[in-house]
Structures are given as C-alpha cells and as structure tokens.
Design a protein around this motif. Structure first.
Motif, mmCIF file in Angstrom:
data_model
loop_
_atom_site.group_PDB
_atom_site.id
_atom_site.type_symbol
_atom_site.label_atom_id
_atom_site.label_comp_id
_atom_site.label_asym_id
_atom_site.label_seq_id
_atom_site.Cartn_x
_atom_site.Cartn_y
_atom_site.Cartn_z
ATOM 1 N N SER A 22 -11.160 -1.090 9.778
ATOM 2 C CA SER A 22 -10.619 -1.532 8.448
ATOM 3 C C SER A 22 -11.884 -2.367 7.732
ATOM 4 N N MET A 23 -12.018 -2.526 6.600
ATOM 5 C CA MET A 23 -12.824 -3.513 5.788
ATOM 6 C C MET A 23 -12.326 -4.025 4.797
ATOM 7 N N GLU A 24 -12.543 -5.231 4.416
ATOM 8 C CA GLU A 24 -12.093 -6.066 3.354
ATOM 9 C C GLU A 24 -12.888 -5.718 1.985
ATOM 10 N N TYR A 46 0.823 -1.133 -0.019
ATOM 11 C CA TYR A 46 -0.048 0.058 -0.010
ATOM 12 C C TYR A 46 0.772 1.325 -0.102
ATOM 13 N N LEU A 87 -5.161 6.447 1.699
ATOM 14 C CA LEU A 87 -4.513 5.379 0.699
ATOM 15 C C LEU A 87 -4.424 5.982 -0.610
ATOM 16 N N TYR A 123 0.532 5.428 1.307
ATOM 17 C CA TYR A 123 -0.371 6.419 1.832
ATOM 18 C C TYR A 123 0.219 7.726 1.698
ATOM 19 N N ASP A 146 -15.309 -3.597 9.919
ATOM 20 C CA ASP A 146 -15.125 -4.833 10.839
ATOM 21 C C ASP A 146 -13.810 -5.213 11.604
ATOM 22 N N TYR A 147 -13.186 -4.317 11.646
ATOM 23 C CA TYR A 147 -11.846 -4.654 12.449
ATOM 24 C C TYR A 147 -11.309 -3.303 13.088
ATOM 25 N N ASN A 154 -7.085 -5.110 2.520
ATOM 26 C CA ASN A 154 -7.889 -4.707 3.605
ATOM 27 C C ASN A 154 -7.771 -2.819 3.539
ATOM 28 N N LYS A 155 -8.711 -2.296 3.631
ATOM 29 C CA LYS A 155 -8.875 -0.655 3.534
ATOM 30 C C LYS A 155 -8.777 -0.265 4.852
ATOM 31 N N LEU A 156 -7.802 0.591 5.231
ATOM 32 C CA LEU A 156 -7.669 1.153 6.619
ATOM 33 C C LEU A 156 -8.162 2.598 6.097
ATOM 34 N N GLN A 181 -0.911 -4.242 8.810
ATOM 35 C CA GLN A 181 -0.032 -3.634 7.926
ATOM 36 C C GLN A 181 1.176 -3.111 8.609
ATOM 37 N N PRO A 223 -4.716 -11.735 4.300
ATOM 38 C CA PRO A 223 -5.865 -10.929 3.337
ATOM 39 C C PRO A 223 -7.101 -10.618 4.441
ATOM 40 N N GLY A 224 -7.876 -9.937 4.182
ATOM 41 C CA GLY A 224 -8.866 -9.666 4.993
ATOM 42 C C GLY A 224 -8.583 -8.296 5.747
ATOM 43 N N PRO A 225 -9.869 -8.019 6.710
ATOM 44 C CA PRO A 225 -9.584 -6.937 7.573
ATOM 45 C C PRO A 225 -8.706 -7.030 8.717
ATOM 46 N N THR A 226 -8.384 -8.090 9.128
ATOM 47 C CA THR A 226 -7.459 -8.364 10.295
ATOM 48 C C THR A 226 -5.777 -8.422 9.804
ATOM 49 N N GLY A 227 -5.655 -7.982 8.461
ATOM 50 C CA GLY A 227 -4.295 -8.060 8.010
ATOM 51 C C GLY A 227 -3.531 -7.018 8.591
#
Lengths: 114, 116
Positions: B93-95, A33, A45, A35, B31-32, B102-104, A103, A97-101
C-alpha cells in the motif's frame, strides 16, 4: 451493519450491452474503490472516490465510468460491454486515509460478457 | 508490470503443519503491507498487516516476516487448520491517491488447502 453490499451477484451480458454494478456501504466511509479480479491475477483498481462528488481513475479505467453522488453509493457503469470485461468485480470502502486504511470488501459481482 | 510477486500459486499442507507464502515487491515507495484472506464466493478480508519498520508481526497463529533490504515479506500460518483453506493475497500500500486514499497493489494470490 450490512457493511459493503453489491448487486447483482451474477450477470451475463451480450457484447455491446450496458449495465451498472451497484455498491452501497453503511459504515459512513469516505473512501470507496472498484476492483476487478481476473483468474490467477490479483485485484486491479479501476476507479476510486475520496468522497461524494470526487472520483478518479485507477490502473484499469478504460471501458468504465463511475459517479459518487452520496457517501453511501458508488455505482460502476459499463457502457459497451466487451469480452475483456468478463471478470469478478469487487467494491471496497475505507474510513481512514493513508496507507494503513483498511479496505472492507463487498462479496463481488461475477460478470460474463459473451 | 507485476509490482508484487507472490509464490507459490497453490499450496497443500497437512493439518497442524506450517503454511508459508512469500511475496516480493519492487517499489520502495510502498509503506504498508497487508495480507488479505478470501473464501470462495466472498470478498477479500484483511488478515494481518505490517509496517516496513518492523521485522515481524504475530497475531495468533499468523505471523508476517518482513525483510526490508531484500524487499520481501512472508506469511506463516502455524498449526494450519482445514478452516484456513482459502486464497491468500499479499498486498502493498502507498498513499498516492488524490485526497488521501491508499492504493493497494495485490499479489496474484495463493490457494491454500489444509488436509486432514
């Protein structure tokens, strides 16, 4: 592991000049990413990549371009620098992947356009 | 449009005191909820994070409290130390990114100073 490295640390550009901000990670992360961080604002982003050869726009892509030819490198290109691009630029990578990844961020490049 | 609102902008706390930073979000698709800590000249680093199905998470001196119905969450730093002096960002965060990234969305940051 060096983690995420960015070069240069600082740069002053004249209006209309071009430059490439370099970003390299040695963690074999697929997701990368870019920013920008403006004073008093959160990070926004610019572009992201989910793997070599795959990139897409984020919130604020205008005036920037990216490429991802390898897993390790994700350079950000400014073609015609404008004062509005004065900012601190951070590169980040994640492995999950996913929201818990989580960074992982590099130390940043402080860019001034005059 | 600021989707994650953070307050206060700056905070001064005495050593040993409790630092409290608040955030509110609008988009229920988040969701995070991570918190990042940033020291001068460095990039942000993940401090602690919480899922929306949990009301509290504690890691050492750092605690996140989460109120899903109010769409608010906060960071509490107990026994604040001078070494905690940094800028703290809440994020949501959401996927949504193609391919699983994931977008922060970040708050605007809180500059914390812990005085002796």
């Amino acid at each position: 592991n060096a983690g995420v490295t960015q070069t240069p640390k600082f740069r002053i550009l004249k209006i209309g000049q071009s430059m490439t901000l370099q970003c390299t990670q040695d963690m074999n992360h697929n997701y990368m990413y870019w920013y920008r961080q403006d004073p008093g604002m959160g990070l926004k982003l610019i572009y992201y990549s989910v793997g070599a050869g795959i990139t897409d726009k984020g919130e604020v892509p205008n005036g920037y371009n990216v490429s991802r030819s390898t897993t390790e490198d994700f350079p950000l290109r400014l073609e015609l620098a404008a004062p509005s691009q004065t900012s601190v630029y951070f590169c980040a990578s994640s492995y999950r992947p996913g929201p818990t990844g989580e960074q992982y961020f590099g130390p940043g490049t402080r860019l001034t356009v005059t | 449009q600021q989707q994650v609102k953070q307050s206060p902008q700056s905070l001064i706390v005495q050593k040993g005191g409790i630092s409290i930073i608040n955030c509110a979000y609008e988009n229920t698709a988040f969701d995070y909820f991570p918190w990042y800590q940033q020291f001068p000249g460095k990039g942000p680093a993940l401090l602690i994070a919480i899922r929306p199905d949990v009301s509290e998470k504690k890691e050492g001196r750092f605690t996140i409290s989460f109120n899903k119905s109010a769409k608010q969450f906060s960071l509490h730093i107990m026994d604040s130390q001078p070494g905690d002096s940094a800028t703290y960002f809440c994020a949501a965060s959401m996927e949504v990114l193609t391919g699983g990234g994931n977008k922060l969305t970040f708050g605007t940051g809180t500059q914390l100073k812990v005085e002796l």
